[in-house]
Design an enzyme around this catalytic site. Structure first.
Site, short mmCIF file in Angstrom:
data_model
loop_
_atom_site.label_atom_id
_atom_site.label_comp_id
_atom_site.label_asym_id
_atom_site.label_seq_id
_atom_site.Cartn_x
_atom_site.Cartn_y
_atom_site.Cartn_z
N ASP A 1 -6.46 0.95 -1.70
CA ASP A 1 -6.25 0.87 -0.26
C ASP A 1 -5.19 -0.19 0.01
O ASP A 1 -4.36 -0.45 -0.85
CB ASP A 1 -7.57 0.58 0.46
CG ASP A 1 -7.63 1.18 1.86
OD1 ASP A 1 -6.70 0.91 2.65
OD2 ASP A 1 -8.58 1.92 2.18
N HIS B 1 -1.89 0.92 -0.69
CA HIS B 1 -1.35 1.44 0.57
C HIS B 1 -0.39 0.47 1.24
O HIS B 1 -0.06 0.62 2.40
CB HIS B 1 -2.50 1.77 1.54
CG HIS B 1 -3.32 2.94 1.08
ND1 HIS B 1 -4.37 3.45 1.82
CD2 HIS B 1 -3.26 3.71 -0.03
CE1 HIS B 1 -4.91 4.47 1.17
NE2 HIS B 1 -4.25 4.64 0.04
#
Length: 374
Positions: free
Chosen positions: A200, A223
């Protein structure tokens, strides 16, 4: 003078089999009760900490407590033991606490597998590995966080004067919700010389973050570095004075991202600098997304109330994995203003690079590729 407390003297077992939870709680109590500077020594070995642990600073006499960790702290391999807890190791209301060295192995892979399989039996959340709330003068040096169930390190709810340096975060690229470092409702936080590989956001910057400095960070897989998502709530503190300098993104989903839901909010983002950044095959190198709606599920069909202003992108170079290297998708009622692109050079191996703008205004300085749409 510094008093030294060895966890082995409090019954901790370095064999990774017998539970050392109570020993760690007891050594903290002893260190807190001392009016001297104290060092809690964790010698080499593997220490099983089965249960969620809270280290509270309410009654601490000691004004300086250092964890010197030469070993590895491991969670239970049964994810259900920590699965319902918010945090594995939590520090609340502490002052002048340092964590030097060591590794946290949260054994999160089985929980990720359960979630990725879509099983209804696995917990909704999972435990954050290391959390600080309402704490001041915190130092985290040379720590490694492995395979957290969810977030790795969280700094939130009134933390102040926090320095994170030489930290390594490792989790699989498909591990769900395993943000590396999450900063929110805190001020004067600095992150230096840190490597984050996760599934993430490498760094998530939440509402109420002020005076954040990030320098020499490597991100990927992950991310990217994200401010937001914002506008979850109508009453929301803004994000102010954030600098990211000397960052490298390798194969990440995003590079430098600001995101908010399309809903009413009095939140804002102001005074952000992204300086000297290298992108290597990044899907969305530069993005402001005020219509954030993952998987297009349960998203409001409104307009973002978050005001984004005074954002500088200087000396950004490298490669985009997609043709749109710069995307400013801003709010129709609260357009992005004061965006500054300075010496930006982004290319794409198989496509001509483009920029996309909606409701954004700003200034170009030096050479900018792709051509700016501001």
């Amino acid at each position: 003078s510094t008093l030294i407390f060895n966890v082995l003297s409090f019954g901790a077992k370095p064999n990774g089999v017998l539970d050392s939870t109570q020993a760690f709680l007891d050594v903290w109590t002893a260190a807190c009760a001392s009016s001297d500077s104290t060092t809690i020594r964790v010698p080499k070995g593997r220490y099983l900490l089965r249960n969620a642990m809270v280290f509270k600073g309410d009654n601490c006499k000691s004004t300086d407590i250092t964890f010197r960790i030469d070993g590895t702290l491991i969670a239970s391999s049964d994810y259900r033991v920590l699965g319902q807890a918010n945090n594995w190791l939590s520090f609340e209301g502490v002052t002048w606490v340092s964590i030097n060295g060591g590794a946290l192995d949260a054994k999160g892979t089985s929980l990720w597998a359960c979630k990725l399989a879509g099983s209804t039996d696995c917990p909704n959340g999972g435990a954050t590995s290391l959390s600080f709330t309402n704490s001041k003068n915190i130092n985290i040096n040379g720590l490694m966080s492995l395979n957290s169930q969810m977030f790795h390190i969280v700094i939130t709810y009134g933390c102040q004067d926090v320095r994170i340096q030489g930290v390594k975060v490792n989790a699989a690229g498909n591990s769900p919700n395993t943000d590396g470092i999450h900063v929110q409702l805190s001020r004067n936080v600095a992150i230096f010389n840190t490597s984050i590989k996760t599934g993430d956001d490498c760094v998530l910057i939440g509402p109420g973050t002020k005076d954040l400095w990030i320098e020499q960070i490597t991100c990927g897989p992950g991310h990217g570095i994200s401010i937001g998502s914002l506008a979850k709530d109508l009453e929301e503190e803004g994000v102010q004075n954030v600098t990211v300098k000397n960052a490298i993104f390798k194969g990440t989903q995003n590079g430098l991202r600001i995101k908010s839901w399309a809903r009413l909010s009095n939140g804002f983002v102001q005074g952000v600098q992204f300086l000297d950044v290298v992108m290597l095959n990044v899907q969305n190198p530069i993005v402001i997304d005020q219509n954030y709606c993952p998987h297009n599920i349960n998203c409001p069909a409104q307009v973002s109330g978050v005001r984004v202003s005074d954002v500088v992108y200087r000396n950004i170079q490298g490669t985009s994995a997609t043709s749109i290297a710069i995307k400013f998708d801003c709010s129709a009622t609260n357009p992005c203003s004061g965006i500054r692109l300075e010496n930006v050079s982004l290319t794409c191996r198989n496509h001509e690079v483009q920029s996309h703008c909606a409701n954004a205004s700003g200034k170009i300085v030096g050479t900018v590729q792709p051509n700016s749409c501001l």
